[in-house]
Design a protein around this motif. Structure first.
Motif, short mmCIF file in Angstrom:
data_model
loop_
_atom_site.label_atom_id
_atom_site.label_comp_id
_atom_site.label_asym_id
_atom_site.label_seq_id
_atom_site.Cartn_x
_atom_site.Cartn_y
_atom_site.Cartn_z
N ALA A 160 9.15 -4.11 15.73
CA ALA A 160 8.85 -3.53 14.32
C ALA A 160 8.77 -1.93 14.48
CB ALA A 160 7.14 -3.95 13.92
N PRO A 161 8.98 -1.02 13.82
CA PRO A 161 8.92 0.28 13.65
C PRO A 161 7.49 0.34 14.12
CG PRO A 161 9.97 -0.37 11.89
CD PRO A 161 9.56 -1.76 12.26
N HIS A 162 7.35 1.71 14.74
CA HIS A 162 6.03 2.26 15.29
C HIS A 162 4.88 2.27 14.07
CE1 HIS A 162 3.74 4.15 18.23
NE2 HIS A 162 3.58 5.34 18.01
N VAL A 197 5.41 -0.39 19.12
CA VAL A 197 6.06 0.49 19.73
C VAL A 197 5.30 1.16 21.14
CG1 VAL A 197 7.69 2.61 19.92
CG2 VAL A 197 7.91 1.16 18.01
N TYR A 208 15.84 1.01 10.68
CA TYR A 208 15.41 -0.19 11.70
C TYR A 208 16.41 -1.47 11.49
CZ TYR A 208 12.06 1.97 14.59
OH TYR A 208 11.05 2.66 15.64
N ASN A 237 8.62 -2.32 5.47
CA ASN A 237 8.66 -3.14 6.61
C ASN A 237 8.22 -4.57 6.23
OD1 ASN A 237 8.78 -1.46 9.14
ND2 ASN A 237 7.93 -0.22 7.70
N MET A 238 7.66 -4.85 5.18
CA MET A 238 7.53 -6.34 4.76
C MET A 238 8.86 -6.74 4.37
SD MET A 238 4.32 -5.66 2.20
CE MET A 238 2.79 -5.30 2.75
N ARG A 289 4.08 -0.30 12.23
CA ARG A 289 4.54 -1.00 11.16
C ARG A 289 4.34 -2.60 11.19
NH1 ARG A 289 3.59 3.82 9.63
NH2 ARG A 289 5.67 5.43 9.85
N GLU A 308 0.93 -1.24 0.13
CA GLU A 308 -0.01 0.04 0.07
C GLU A 308 0.79 1.31 -0.02
OE1 GLU A 308 0.14 -2.09 2.29
OE2 GLU A 308 0.11 -1.58 4.36
N SER A 330 -2.63 2.89 8.31
CA SER A 330 -2.52 2.51 6.69
C SER A 330 -2.16 0.97 6.99
CB SER A 330 -1.60 3.21 6.02
OG SER A 330 -1.31 2.74 4.77
N GLU A 331 -0.97 0.64 7.48
CA GLU A 331 -0.76 -0.70 7.45
C GLU A 331 -1.83 -1.78 8.10
OE1 GLU A 331 1.15 1.96 8.54
OE2 GLU A 331 2.81 1.54 7.06
N ALA A 356 2.81 -4.77 8.57
CA ALA A 356 3.60 -4.91 7.40
C ALA A 356 4.65 -6.00 7.47
CB ALA A 356 4.01 -3.90 7.05
N VAL A 357 5.64 -5.69 8.88
CA VAL A 357 6.52 -6.72 9.49
C VAL A 357 5.62 -8.25 9.18
CG1 VAL A 357 8.11 -7.62 11.00
CG2 VAL A 357 7.63 -4.99 10.48
#
Lengths: 361, 249
Positions: free
Chosen positions: B69-71, B52, A92, A62-63, B73, A55, B105-106, B76-77
């Motif tokens: 995972a980042p804040h 986070v 990250y 991040n995927m 996200r 998206e 969004s994620e 998505a991870v």
């Protein structure tokens, strides 16, 4: 040896990734790199791979982070504005020591800019780009063959150093077609005991970049520092074409270096003794090579498609007292071999001594 | 006479004291998830992805593989993980700022793709770790460190109802809102957690459990007052219920 084929740069890159054993692509459309996801959306299912149109670029990176943490070879591709959105995830990944490949088929910026080729993302690519003290491994092809070969190499380096890698190409390299041999090296996928696949028969593992205890993060930064110093010692890639008693050394990377090679031929045909040095790994930058050759030559002409970014790295690496000039064109147009030749001739006539002047192409 | 142990920690939960404040419900949510993981015997193939916030320290407590995972996200991870390891059980554990604000969004797109993962959502109507700022779920009139006069819909909009927002998406197989403020509600929450993981084990699509939780420190209330606040105001803004429960085929 395989048959010679004519391929587009983006397609060669995608095939290189498949030859490197990668099977997971995550990306978001942006010009001028759409040939990569379009090609892979058809190609990956044929080899049992996964293609996701995410998206956003934020989701894509991040995927990639998740797939990398699960131990897979994975990739995303984008162009300038999309790469900017990925900087959080890249930081990250570097902090968590996760390998993965990000392809930047650059366009001219800043902002929405334009879709023509530019080398204006050099600084973002080589300095880290996101927050914190880290580097990406950055390789810069200058031909369709290298779009293939260096993609394989980038996956290998990313895994070896547990660090994200970037292919920094541009609209010209992505779109142009050239003859190429697809010669994949034997595929050896490294063991990844750190990857998370579930705590079956082993202790639970953790992948993170958060270190809150006293001194822990500082220690982690020094650990990363050692990794980057090792990269600088062991993984520099540079192409040189040198002569005896050179008048001028030309330094250029990526698509621009092809124009410089044409100018070099013109100059040599006129009896000017010209050397050529092309950084292939932009990080680690070939500091030592620039220092040694510039000491020998004394006069250096840097040519790039931005207003002077690799120029900074060259000036940091020059042998003290060298006369260096920059011939710059910020993308959207290409420095013509004739212009480069004229600048070479000017520099040959110029006296010795320090000169770090910038000339617009 | 030998004593029989009748109450123990789940195997998936390490024997370490929580760092959470007294009256916080993170610990209860942790326990319920670990109980469900034990129930299905999936600890060795489960990977947790905390967001986070206070919940990031999940990795200290859950005895299973964990990836930060980042804040925002985490979904998505989790998508990256699930596509590489389709046989594994992947869950995220996110707070209201993480999921309903920066990560909106994620989570929407992961749900819409029908990714076969489970999202556990801690809704305590405030940013906990950063010190009590307004969250997307902050109640109207609620005072936070960035809404010192109380949240006003004219300037800050309305509390977002995530379970109701996600449930209509075709990719979502299960969406429920539960609360942890009374033993009866904890029992209901346990069932929702079990069903959410059951959905994933059966490859039925995206599953989502929203927990109403207290944050005594940032609400400036005692644990008992927090329970009263959840029972009164919070349930009015966030009705409990199962908003989607796709039947097994």
């Amino acid at each position: 040896m395989s048959e010679r084929q004519i391929l587009k740069g983006c397609v060669a890159l995608a095939e290189g990734a498949i030859a490197a054993g990668y099977r997971f692509y995550f990306g978001y459309p942006i010009t001028p790199q759409n040939d990569i996801p379009e090609y892979l959306s058809a190609r990956l299912p044929q080899v049992g791979g996964v293609f996701i149109q995410a998206e956003s670029e934020v989701a894509s990176i991040n995927m990639l982070l998740g797939a990398a943490a699960a131990g897979a070879r994975a990739m995303t591709s984008s162009s300038g504005p999309g790469i900017s959105l990925m900087q959080e995830g890249l930081s990250y990944m570097a902090g968590s020591e996760l390998p993965g490949l990000v392809v930047n088929i650059t366009r001219i910026g800043p902002g929405l800019g334009g879709i023509a080729a530019s080398q204006g993302d050099y600084r973002q690519a080589t300095r880290g780009g996101g927050h914190g003290d880290y580097h990406l491994i950055v390789l810069a092809p200058n031909s369709v063959q290298e779009m293939y070969d260096l993609t394989i190499k980038a996956f290998y380096l990313a895994d070896k150093y547990r660090n994200p890698a970037m292919i920094l190409a541009d609209a010209i390299l992505g779109q142009m077609k050239e003859p190429i041999f697809l010669n994949p090296p034997p595929l050896v996928l490294p063991e990844k005991p750190w990857a998370l696949t579930g705590a079956r028969g082993k202790k639970a593992q953790l992948i993170k970049s958060l270190y809150l205890a006293d001194g822990e993060m500082e220690q982690h930064n020094w650990h990363l520092y050692e990794k980057y110093r090792r990269l600088e010692r062991e993984e520099v890639l540079v192409e040189t074409d040198l002569q005896e008693k050179m008048d001028v050394l030309l330094v250029s990377f990526g698509s621009c270096s092809r124009m410089v090679q044409s100018a070099l031929d013109l100059a040599r045909s006129r009896g000017i003794r010209v050397g050529f040095l092309r950084p292939i790994s932009l990080y680690p930058f070939p500091q030592q090579a620039v220092r040694e050759v510039s000491r020998e030559v004394g006069k250096v002409l840097v040519v790039e498609m931005n207003t002077g970014q690799m120029w900074d790295d060259v000036r940091l690496s020059l042998y003290p007292g060298c006369r260096a000039r920059l011939l710059a064109r910020p993308g959207g147009g290409i420095p013509a071999p004739g212009q480069i030749l004229a600048e070479i001739e000017n520099l040959v006539k110029a006296g010795d001594g320090i000169d770090e002047s910038v000339h617009q192409a | 006479m030998a004593l029989t142990k009748v109450f123990t920690r789940p195997d998936s939960l390490r024997d370490i004291n929580f760092h959470f404040c007294p009256g916080c419900h993170h610990g209860t949510a942790h326990r319920l998830i670990c109980e469900a993981i034990d129930y299905y015997g999936i600890r060795e193939r489960t990977i947790g992805i905390p967001g986070v916030g206070c919940g990031v320290f999940l990795y200290n407590y859950f005895d299973l593989d964990v990836c930060e995972a980042p804040h925002g996200r985490a979904p998505a991870v989790a998508t990256g993980f699930k596509r590489v390891l389709p046989q594994n059980i992947i869950f995220t554990y996110q707070g209201d700022g993480d999921l309903g604000s920066i990560g909106m969004s994620e989570v929407i797109h992961t749900a819409n793709r029908g990714e076969n993962i489970t999202v556990f959502f801690i809704n305590n109507s405030v940013y906990g770790m950063t010190g009590g700022q307004m969250a997307p779920t902050t109640l109207l009139g609620q005072r936070t460190t960035t809404t010192p006069y109380g949240r006003d819909f004219r300037t800050e909009g309305y509390p977002i109802r995530m379970a109701e927002m996600l449930a209509p998406l075709e990719g979502v197989a299960f969406a429920a809102r539960v609360s942890l403020h009374t033993p009866t509600q904890v029992k209901k929450a346990r069932k929702a957690v079990l069903r959410a993981l059951d959905i994933q084990i059966k490859n039925m699509g995206f599953s989502f459990v929203e927990f109403l939780c207290a944050c005594p420190t940032n609400w400036g209330l005692s644990p008992r007052q927090c329970i009263e606040k959840i029972d009164g105001e919070m349930l009015q803004s966030f009705p409990l219920g199962t908003y989607k429960n796709r039947q097994d085929s």
